[in-house]
Design a protein around this motif. Sequence first.
Motif, PDB file in Angstrom:
ATOM      1  N   TRP A   1      20.453  49.834 -28.090  1.00 52.88           N
ATOM      2  CA  TRP A   1      20.186  48.605 -27.358  1.00 52.88           C
ATOM      3  C   TRP A   1      18.753  48.639 -26.842  1.00 52.88           C
ATOM      4  N   ARG A   2      18.267  47.465 -26.485  1.00 55.61           N
ATOM      5  CA  ARG A   2      16.939  47.365 -25.877  1.00 55.61           C
ATOM      6  C   ARG A   2      17.081  47.537 -24.371  1.00 55.61           C
ATOM      7  N   ASP A   3      16.242  48.400 -23.802  1.00 54.45           N
ATOM      8  CA  ASP A   3      16.270  48.650 -22.362  1.00 54.45           C
ATOM      9  C   ASP A   3      15.653  47.479 -21.596  1.00 54.45           C
ATOM     10  N   SER A   4      16.091  47.308 -20.369  1.00 55.27           N
ATOM     11  CA  SER A   4      15.503  46.287 -19.507  1.00 55.27           C
ATOM     12  C   SER A   4      14.113  46.734 -19.058  1.00 55.27           C
ATOM     13  N   THR A   5      13.332  45.798 -18.565  1.00 53.80           N
ATOM     14  CA  THR A   5      11.986  46.127 -18.096  1.00 53.80           C
ATOM     15  C   THR A   5      12.024  47.080 -16.905  1.00 53.80           C
ATOM     16  N   GLU A   6      13.129  47.073 -16.130  1.00 49.81           N
ATOM     17  CA  GLU A   6      13.238  47.971 -14.980  1.00 49.81           C
ATOM     18  C   GLU A   6      13.243  49.445 -15.380  1.00 49.81           C
ATOM     19  N   VAL A   7      13.649  49.742 -16.602  1.00 53.11           N
ATOM     20  CA  VAL A   7      13.695  51.141 -17.041  1.00 53.11           C
ATOM     21  C   VAL A   7      12.708  51.432 -18.165  1.00 53.11           C
ATOM     22  N   GLY A   8      11.761  50.526 -18.373  1.00 61.63           N
ATOM     23  CA  GLY A   8      10.690  50.820 -19.316  1.00 61.63           C
ATOM     24  C   GLY A   8      10.583  49.920 -20.526  1.00 61.63           C
ATOM     25  N   ASP A   9      11.521  49.022 -20.759  1.00 60.84           N
ATOM     26  CA  ASP A   9      11.440  48.048 -21.848  1.00 60.84           C
ATOM     27  C   ASP A   9      11.401  48.702 -23.232  1.00 60.84           C
ATOM     28  N   GLY A  10      11.992  49.881 -23.371  1.00 58.34           N
ATOM     29  CA  GLY A  10      12.052  50.552 -24.663  1.00 58.34           C
ATOM     30  C   GLY A  10      13.401  50.333 -25.332  1.00 58.34           C
ATOM     31  N   ARG A  11      13.807  51.277 -26.150  1.00 58.51           N
ATOM     32  CA  ARG A  11      15.116  51.241 -26.794  1.00 58.51           C
ATOM     33  C   ARG A  11      15.831  52.544 -26.484  1.00 58.51           C
ATOM     34  N   SER A  12      17.142  52.463 -26.412  1.00 59.11           N
ATOM     35  CA  SER A  12      17.973  53.654 -26.186  1.00 59.11           C
ATOM     36  C   SER A  12      19.109  53.647 -27.181  1.00 59.11           C
ATOM     37  N   SER A  13      19.668  54.816 -27.434  1.00 62.67           N
ATOM     38  CA  SER A  13      20.809  54.960 -28.324  1.00 62.67           C
ATOM     39  C   SER A  13      21.777  55.977 -27.745  1.00 62.67           C
ATOM     40  N   ALA A  14      23.057  55.802 -28.049  1.00 63.77           N
ATOM     41  CA  ALA A  14      24.085  56.751 -27.616  1.00 63.77           C
ATOM     42  C   ALA A  14      25.080  56.935 -28.758  1.00 63.77           C
ATOM     43  N   TRP A  15      25.539  58.147 -28.931  1.00 60.97           N
ATOM     44  CA  TRP A  15      26.584  58.445 -29.893  1.00 60.97           C
ATOM     45  C   TRP A  15      27.913  58.160 -29.205  1.00 60.97           C
ATOM     46  N   ILE A  16      28.675  57.223 -29.756  1.00 62.76           N
ATOM     47  CA  ILE A  16      29.953  56.829 -29.166  1.00 62.76           C
ATOM     48  C   ILE A  16      31.050  57.641 -29.850  1.00 62.76           C
ATOM     49  N   ASP A  17      31.786  58.408 -29.046  1.00 60.05           N
ATOM     50  CA  ASP A  17      32.764  59.348 -29.585  1.00 60.05           C
ATOM     51  C   ASP A  17      33.947  59.466 -28.619  1.00 60.05           C
ATOM     52  N   ASN A  18      35.127  59.755 -29.166  1.00 59.06           N
ATOM     53  CA  ASN A  18      36.343  59.907 -28.348  1.00 59.06           C
ATOM     54  C   ASN A  18      36.215  60.963 -27.260  1.00 59.06           C
ATOM     55  N   GLY A  19      35.439  61.993 -27.484  1.00 54.23           N
ATOM     56  CA  GLY A  19      35.352  63.098 -26.537  1.00 54.23           C
ATOM     57  C   GLY A  19      34.412  62.841 -25.370  1.00 54.23           C
ATOM     58  N   ILE A  20      33.777  61.674 -25.324  1.00 57.86           N
ATOM     59  CA  ILE A  20      32.811  61.382 -24.271  1.00 57.86           C
ATOM     60  C   ILE A  20      33.406  60.323 -23.340  1.00 57.86           C
ATOM     61  N   PRO A  21      33.509  60.618 -22.037  1.00 60.23           N
ATOM     62  CA  PRO A  21      34.124  59.644 -21.120  1.00 60.23           C
ATOM     63  C   PRO A  21      33.269  58.384 -20.975  1.00 60.23           C
ATOM     64  N   MET A  22      33.960  57.244 -20.848  1.00 65.24           N
ATOM     65  CA  MET A  22      33.251  55.987 -20.614  1.00 65.24           C
ATOM     66  C   MET A  22      34.095  55.068 -19.763  1.00 65.24           C
ATOM     67  N   PHE A  23      33.392  54.167 -19.080  1.00 66.73           N
ATOM     68  CA  PHE A  23      34.026  53.244 -18.147  1.00 66.73           C
ATOM     69  C   PHE A  23      33.289  51.915 -18.250  1.00 66.73           C
ATOM     70  N   PHE A  24      34.034  50.819 -18.298  1.00 70.89           N
ATOM     71  CA  PHE A  24      33.456  49.478 -18.349  1.00 70.89           C
ATOM     72  C   PHE A  24      33.654  48.831 -16.985  1.00 70.89           C
ATOM     73  N   ARG A  25      32.551  48.387 -16.358  1.00 68.46           N
ATOM     74  CA  ARG A  25      32.635  47.729 -15.059  1.00 68.46           C
ATOM     75  C   ARG A  25      32.018  46.339 -15.188  1.00 68.46           C
ATOM     76  N   TYR A  26      32.822  45.319 -14.860  1.00 74.60           N
ATOM     77  CA  TYR A  26      32.379  43.926 -14.964  1.00 74.60           C
ATOM     78  C   TYR A  26      31.976  43.407 -13.596  1.00 74.60           C
ATOM     79  N   SER A  27      30.973  42.537 -13.569  1.00 75.01           N
ATOM     80  CA  SER A  27      30.543  41.964 -12.291  1.00 75.01           C
ATOM     81  C   SER A  27      31.383  40.748 -11.914  1.00 75.01           C
ATOM     82  N   GLY A  28      31.904  40.028 -12.900  1.00 75.39           N
ATOM     83  CA  GLY A  28      32.703  38.840 -12.631  1.00 75.39           C
ATOM     84  C   GLY A  28      34.190  39.126 -12.728  1.00 75.39           C
ATOM     85  N   SER A  29      34.984  38.239 -12.137  1.00 80.23           N
ATOM     86  CA  SER A  29      36.429  38.430 -12.156  1.00 80.23           C
ATOM     87  C   SER A  29      37.097  37.744 -13.353  1.00 80.23           C
ATOM     88  N   ARG A  30      36.391  36.837 -14.008  1.00 84.14           N
ATOM     89  CA  ARG A  30      36.963  36.126 -15.159  1.00 84.14           C
ATOM     90  C   ARG A  30      36.692  36.886 -16.447  1.00 84.14           C
TER      91      ARG A  30
END
Length: 119
Positions: free
Chosen positions: A41-70
């Motif tokens: 994904w492309r990083d926001s300007t707050e963190v440098g406006d570059g690009r980042s990547s992550a290896w998505i795998d079952n063994g790595i914990p993740m959590f989705f947090r939404y700002s809205g209730s809908r």
Amino acid sequence: MGSLIYGAPAIEVSFDDRTLAHLELLIGAKLRRRESFMLSWRDSTEVGDGRSSAWIDNGIPMFFRYSGSRTPLIDKEWLEELVVQAGSNRGLQLGDDPATEQLVRAKDNSVKRKDHPAR
């Protein structure tokens, strides 16, 4: 803006809630089938406006947090495009949500929306 919180130690990446909802469905489906993949994904300007990547795998914990209730509306066509990309050798190169694309100028200088039948 929602967040994908990934790994240990955790990194927190902000995405708008609609994009995050599409990612949650995609990641859940891929990991249920034990299919790891690269997410970029492309990083926001707050963190440098570059690009980042992550290896998505079952063994790595993740959590989705939404700002809205809908629950955001899901665009099945965009979700299918994301699934195809995630299954490619290059991995998922997350771009802008097609529903939020700005007006573009056609060659004849008239203003048109980018064509996307699911919107």
